[in-house]
Write a protein that holds these residues in place. Structure first.
Motif, PDB file in Angstrom:
ATOM      1  N   UNK A  13      46.097  41.816  52.011  1.00 22.33           N
ATOM      2  CA  UNK A  13      46.370  43.040  51.244  1.00 22.33           C
ATOM      3  C   UNK A  13      46.867  42.673  49.851  1.00 22.33           C
ATOM      4  N   UNK A  14      47.784  41.720  49.770  1.00 24.47           N
ATOM      5  CA  UNK A  14      48.302  41.268  48.468  1.00 24.47           C
ATOM      6  C   UNK A  14      47.169  40.828  47.553  1.00 24.47           C
ATOM      7  N   UNK A  15      46.294  39.980  48.086  1.00 25.45           N
ATOM      8  CA  UNK A  15      45.203  39.432  47.280  1.00 25.45           C
ATOM      9  C   UNK A  15      44.268  40.526  46.781  1.00 25.45           C
ATOM     10  N   UNK A  16      43.906  41.461  47.657  1.00 29.37           N
ATOM     11  CA  UNK A  16      42.985  42.527  47.264  1.00 29.37           C
ATOM     12  C   UNK A  16      43.613  43.458  46.234  1.00 29.37           C
ATOM     13  N   UNK A  17      44.878  43.781  46.395  1.00 31.13           N
ATOM     14  CA  UNK A  17      45.557  44.631  45.416  1.00 31.13           C
ATOM     15  C   UNK A  17      45.603  43.949  44.051  1.00 31.13           C
ATOM     16  N   UNK A  18      45.902  42.641  44.031  1.00 27.17           N
ATOM     17  CA  UNK A  18      45.939  41.896  42.777  1.00 27.17           C
ATOM     18  C   UNK A  18      44.562  41.864  42.116  1.00 27.17           C
ATOM     19  N   UNK A  19      43.527  41.648  42.919  1.00 30.91           N
ATOM     20  CA  UNK A  19      42.159  41.612  42.394  1.00 30.91           C
ATOM     21  C   UNK A  19      41.766  42.948  41.777  1.00 30.91           C
ATOM     22  N   UNK A  20      42.399  44.012  42.206  1.00 28.39           N
ATOM     23  CA  UNK A  20      42.086  45.346  41.710  1.00 28.39           C
ATOM     24  C   UNK A  20      43.086  45.844  40.670  1.00 28.39           C
ATOM     25  N   UNK A  21      43.837  44.927  40.079  1.00 27.42           N
ATOM     26  CA  UNK A  21      44.659  45.252  38.922  1.00 27.42           C
ATOM     27  C   UNK A  21      46.074  45.707  39.167  1.00 27.42           C
ATOM     28  N   UNK A  22      46.529  45.664  40.410  1.00 30.12           N
ATOM     29  CA  UNK A  22      47.906  46.066  40.689  1.00 30.12           C
ATOM     30  C   UNK A  22      48.850  44.879  40.526  1.00 30.12           C
TER      31      UNK A  22
END
Length: 81
Positions: A13-22
């Motif tokens: 979840x952390x990685x995907x959120x970061x990849x999406x600009x959060x």
């Protein structure tokens, strides 16, 4: 950019959120108030060790959800703010 607190166990979840600009931070009881949204695993009843609400942040219980479903839920909650 939203600041999202994520439990340490939710690596995907952390990685995907970061990849999406959060902006993603590891969620602790101390920093929950600074977050726009908090993602919890749902495994513990009182995961942050708090008995009262100390934040206006939206909470996403990630139990049984894929990382993509969590991302969609986070984005939806942030749009409602």
């Amino acid at each position: 950019m939203a600041k999202v607190g994520v439990e340490d166990t939710l690596t995907d979840v952390k990685e995907l959120l970061q990849e999406n600009g959060h902006e993603v931070v590891t969620l602790t009881g101390d920093n929950a108030a600074e977050c726009d949204c908090c993602c919890i695993s749902g495994q513990d009843q009182n995961v942050m060790g708090m008995s009262e609400v100390t934040s206006d942040a939206s909470i996403v219980n990630c139990d049984g959800m894929t990382a993509e479903e969590v991302l969609n839920e986070v984005n939806e909650k942030l749009q409602q703010r």
